[in-house]
Design an enzyme around this catalytic site. Sequence first.
Site, PDB file in Angstrom:
ATOM      1  N   SER A  10       0.864  -1.174   0.000  1.00 29.14           N
ATOM      2  CA  SER A  10       0.000   0.000   0.000  1.00 29.14           C
ATOM      3  C   SER A  10       0.899   1.221   0.000  1.00 29.14           C
ATOM      4  O   SER A  10       1.739   1.384   0.891  1.00 29.14           O
ATOM      5  CB  SER A  10      -0.905   0.011   1.237  1.00 29.14           C
ATOM      6  N   ASP A  36       3.977  -5.988  -4.045  1.00 32.00           N
ATOM      7  CA  ASP A  36       3.871  -6.993  -2.989  1.00 32.00           C
ATOM      8  C   ASP A  36       5.153  -7.817  -3.016  1.00 32.00           C
ATOM      9  O   ASP A  36       5.384  -8.603  -3.938  1.00 32.00           O
ATOM     10  CB  ASP A  36       2.654  -7.879  -3.225  1.00 32.00           C
ATOM     11  N   LEU A  37       5.993  -7.639  -2.012  1.00 35.39           N
ATOM     12  CA  LEU A  37       7.303  -8.282  -2.004  1.00 35.39           C
ATOM     13  C   LEU A  37       7.251  -9.779  -1.728  1.00 35.39           C
ATOM     14  O   LEU A  37       8.278 -10.455  -1.787  1.00 35.39           O
ATOM     15  CB  LEU A  37       8.220  -7.584  -0.995  1.00 35.39           C
ATOM     16  N   TYR A 132      10.560 -15.933  13.548  1.00 34.41           N
ATOM     17  CA  TYR A 132      11.020 -14.644  13.011  1.00 34.41           C
ATOM     18  C   TYR A 132      12.522 -14.500  13.207  1.00 34.41           C
ATOM     19  O   TYR A 132      13.246 -14.083  12.291  1.00 34.41           O
ATOM     20  CB  TYR A 132      10.276 -13.505  13.716  1.00 34.41           C
ATOM     21  N   LYS A 136      15.745 -13.862  10.533  1.00 33.23           N
ATOM     22  CA  LYS A 136      16.709 -12.772  10.637  1.00 33.23           C
ATOM     23  C   LYS A 136      18.140 -13.301  10.774  1.00 33.23           C
ATOM     24  O   LYS A 136      19.085 -12.656  10.316  1.00 33.23           O
ATOM     25  CB  LYS A 136      16.341 -11.846  11.797  1.00 33.23           C
ATOM     26  N   VAL A 167      12.069  -0.670  17.348  1.00 39.87           N
ATOM     27  CA  VAL A 167      11.832   0.565  16.606  1.00 39.87           C
ATOM     28  C   VAL A 167      10.332   0.837  16.590  1.00 39.87           C
ATOM     29  O   VAL A 167       9.535  -0.077  16.343  1.00 39.87           O
ATOM     30  CB  VAL A 167      12.346   0.469  15.149  1.00 39.87           C
ATOM     31  N   GLY A 170       4.942   0.024  12.760  1.00 35.27           N
ATOM     32  CA  GLY A 170       3.740  -0.798  12.831  1.00 35.27           C
ATOM     33  C   GLY A 170       4.050  -2.272  13.054  1.00 35.27           C
ATOM     34  O   GLY A 170       3.138  -3.107  13.024  1.00 35.27           O
ATOM     35  N   LYS A 174       1.436  -5.693  13.660  1.00 37.61           N
ATOM     36  CA  LYS A 174       1.321  -6.843  12.759  1.00 37.61           C
ATOM     37  C   LYS A 174       1.526  -8.137  13.535  1.00 37.61           C
ATOM     38  O   LYS A 174       0.809  -9.124  13.327  1.00 37.61           O
ATOM     39  CB  LYS A 174       2.366  -6.736  11.638  1.00 37.61           C
TER      40      LYS A 174
END
EC number: 1.1.1.270
Length: 226
Positions: A10, A36-37, A132, A136, A167, A170, A174
Amino acid sequence: GMKVVGCARSVDKIEKLAAECQSAGYPGTLIPYKCDLSNEEEILSMFSAIKTLHQGVDVCINNAGLARPEPLLSGKTEGWRTMIDVNVMAVSICTREAYQSMKERNIDDGHIININSMNGHSVVPQSVVHFYSATKYAVTALTEGLRQELREAKTHIRATCISPGLVETGFAFKLHDNDPERAAATYESIRCLKAEDMANAVIYVLSAPPHVQIGDIQMRPTEQIS
């Protein structure tokens, strides 16, 4: 003074930021692009458009990343796959396409910056971010592998990680999309890093002399414990 193509699923926020930059009189141009990645076809289409409209890519900043609350013992495969697609595959595809763009135009002083995470260097005892963290850790390995391949290719293109702690973005909303109060509390517990802090780190990396390659910047809020 650079032309910056900012891509997102977006582009409303990027369009707003572009307008703010223009009205503030900043040099350079921010160009919003919808992509959209998690979709390779859209990524390839974006790089093709950048080639047509702006010749190609000299600097690639892989910033997209997300976490889903899917523990290793009970997590949903769909959530794991989403994290792999965005946090690992998109980074790899964008890196490949950016390098090919530089190579075909004989750009020898380009830069690829991966926005990593402190979770790519240590595993915290929170089950909702274990997968996650694995993605990373992959970014940490991918960036070092990229540095080695760029040396083998005898280029002066540089590769860098920037690994922040908490950080204020958002991200938590999510991760905790079913519990917005918990997400908000994440950013209220301590004085977090800001988007501007990340931007300053990127500028620092890009401003290093050509003979200096910054491998990884690890940065946390001063008050962060883990």
